[in-house]
Write an enzyme that holds these catalytic residues in place. Structure first.
Site, short mmCIF file in Angstrom:
data_model
loop_
_atom_site.label_atom_id
_atom_site.label_comp_id
_atom_site.label_asym_id
_atom_site.label_seq_id
_atom_site.Cartn_x
_atom_site.Cartn_y
_atom_site.Cartn_z
N ALA A 17 0.83 -1.21 0.00
CA ALA A 17 0.00 0.00 0.00
C ALA A 17 0.86 1.26 0.00
CB ALA A 17 -0.95 -0.01 1.19
N CYS A 50 2.36 -12.67 0.39
CA CYS A 50 1.61 -13.89 0.10
C CYS A 50 2.51 -15.01 -0.42
CB CYS A 50 0.52 -13.61 -0.92
SG CYS A 50 -0.71 -12.39 -0.38
N ASP A 297 -3.21 -3.45 5.12
CA ASP A 297 -3.68 -4.32 6.20
C ASP A 297 -4.01 -3.58 7.49
OD1 ASP A 297 -3.16 -6.26 4.37
OD2 ASP A 297 -1.46 -7.15 5.42
N TRP A 448 -22.49 -27.49 -18.11
CA TRP A 448 -22.95 -26.60 -17.03
C TRP A 448 -21.79 -26.46 -16.05
CZ3 TRP A 448 -27.29 -23.77 -15.78
CH2 TRP A 448 -28.37 -23.87 -16.66
N ARG A 456 -28.21 -22.93 -10.13
CA ARG A 456 -29.49 -23.50 -10.59
C ARG A 456 -30.18 -24.27 -9.46
NH1 ARG A 456 -29.58 -27.48 -15.73
NH2 ARG A 456 -28.46 -28.79 -14.24
#
Length: 484
Positions: A17, A50, A297, A448, A456
């Protein structure tokens, strides 16, 4: 003081950040307009936290591969980056910070003024309040320095017994890393199943995979002591019922926002201890005076599904926060609207993913819901390499709005959660999801897709229970999506 006609931006924290904010601000404003000073108490900047478990485990062989931009590269772009320098105080009324050289100690302290301040102090690993928690051989893993310290311990360890305390993302990933290093690994977990970010029925699938790796799982166990030997080093993890010998202990019981400086300065913190910001990542409240931003964080973010603030420590968010902050500091305009809580991980070849709310999250915020769990495959069943996949889906009781998805399976499972993350961000119902035009070919998916099968089934369950989905109509009872 900064030069006349030139503002000074001070950044506390040199990882995702903080340095993303500094770099973006520099792109928009040159050194003649904006001086940038960044303080980092560690040895490294702009790295992938990470990736630390994969470095410890040997999948990543070179530590430098985790570093996106070196201190020298930042300095070459006109950022005054000061490594091994810790900020110890923020004087908000005086618009200045006090810093000291970590290696020289308190006698090296000095003040630096700012026109604009970015707080990107990250998070700290939770250390249990019990005997032995700070003993040599006990490691939290949050920074590259932490990772290096753990590797140094592993290199010196006399035995090959490791105990991981906690079974969240870090705990599970570190357990696998230690197995790869040839250690006998025991995971001591307070919960009923590993991965508390999943519901227990899905966590049970992770439990089986960990045991398949040779990891000993001890669930429903409360650690009472980290016992030490005559040399002061950790020798065992003690619970109410047993003692587990250890040559090294890794703490994987989570992290907390590192907001010690912010709290002392009187800046606003949320229920989880993180800084509170507006959509522009500017720290809220009159005390900050519109001159302080925070990201990564150390902040709390808006959960777009529940409408509440939460703390999520992820590099994806931290980098986005930095971009938003740097754009605003640099004179542009950007916002960070919030998150849906998407995360992925793995244990050996088992992929783990979640987004949105768990059952207990939905109950906590007062949402009524239905759940479905389906078994499918990663590819068409007849295509070579098709592997099983379990998908769990939560939908809101009356509206049919998607609330959360959890996926556990083999290759091709984890990134399917991105379908659900987009649907959550868009506020879609499960009925709407069944009409999504997803890519299909036998090597990639059944006709699908498993996520659509779950959608569904959820839509059918809602209709069958007499609670029709809202289909493509207007969603009702949605939580607020703006910060106050």
């Amino acid at each position: 003081m900064s030069m006349p006609g030139r503002e000074r931006l001070v950044v506390i924290g040199g990882d995702a950040a903080g340095m993303s904010a500094a770099s973006q601000a520099r792109r928009l404003r040159g050194p003649e307009e904006l001086e940038i000073v960044a303080f980092e108490r560690g040895h490294f900047t702009s790295y992938s936290a990470c990736g630390i478990p994969y470095w410890v485990g040997g999948d990543v062989t070179d530590r430098d591969d985790l570093i996106a931009r070196t201190p020298e590269q930042h300095r070459a772009r006109g950022i005054d980056l000061r490594l091994r320098t810790e900020v110890t105080e923020i004087d908000v009324p005086g618009r200045r910070v006090r810093a000291r050289d970590v290696d020289s100690g308190a006698g090296s302290a000095y003040w630096t003024s700012y026109d604009k301040l970015v707080i990107a102090t990250g998070a700290r690993p939770v250390r249990p309040d019990m005997p032995g928690a700070d003993a040599p051989g006990v490691h939290g893993v949050q920074t590259l320095d932490d990772g290096q310290a753990l590797l140094d311990t592993l290199a010196r360890a006399r035995g090959k017994r490791a105990v991981v305390v906690g079974a969240g993302y870090i705990g599970v990933e570190m357990a696998e890393a230690l197995i790869n290093r040839g250690y006998e690994v025991t995971v001591v977990n307070r919960g009923s199943e590993p991965m508390s970010t999943l519901d227990p029925d899905m966590g049970r699938l992770v439990h089986r995979a960990m045991e398949g790796l040779g990891i000993t799982m001890v669930n429903d166990a409360e650690v009472t002591e980290l016992a030490t030997g005559e040399d002061g080093r950790v020798r065992a993890v003690v619970t109410k019922d047993a003692e587990y010998p250890a040559d090294v202990v890794v703490l994987g019981i989570g992290v907390r926002p590192e907001t010690t400086l912010a709290r002392a300065a009187g800046l606003p913190l949320g229920a989880h201890g993180g800084l509170l910001t507006d959509l522009a990542m500017r720290v809220r409240g009159p005390l900050a005076g519109g001159a302080i931003w925070a990201g990564g964080d150390c902040v709390e973010v808006l959960d777009l599904v529940s409408g509440q603030e939460r703390h999520i420590a992820l590099g994806t968010h931290a980098n986005k926060h930095g971009q938003v902050i740097g754009t605003n500091v640099g004179g542009g305009y950007a916002t960070f609207p919030g998150v849906v809580g998407t995360a992925v991980s793995k244990v050996c070849d088992l992929e783990i993913a979640r987004t949105g709310l768990r059952e207990k999250d939905a109950r906590r915020v007062g949402l009524k819901y239905e759940t479905v769990t389906i078994e499918s495959t990663s590819r068409a069943g007849y295509y070579p390499g098709a592997s099983p996949m379990t998908v769990k889906m939560l939908a809101e009781h009356r509206t049919g709005r998607l609330l959360g998805v959890q996926i556990v399976g083999r290759e091709g499972a984890a990134k399917r959660v991105d379908i659900a993350a987009v649907a959550l961000t868009a506020g879609m119902t499960v009925e709407q999801m069944t009409a999504l035009d997803l890519g299909y070919a036998p090597p990639f998916s059944p006709v699908w897709d498993p996520v659509l099968v779950a959608a569904r089934k959820a839509a059918t369950k809602l209709r069958g229970a007499g609670r029709p989905s809202q289909g493509h109509g207007e969603l009702r009872d949605q939580p607020p999506r703006t910060r106050t």
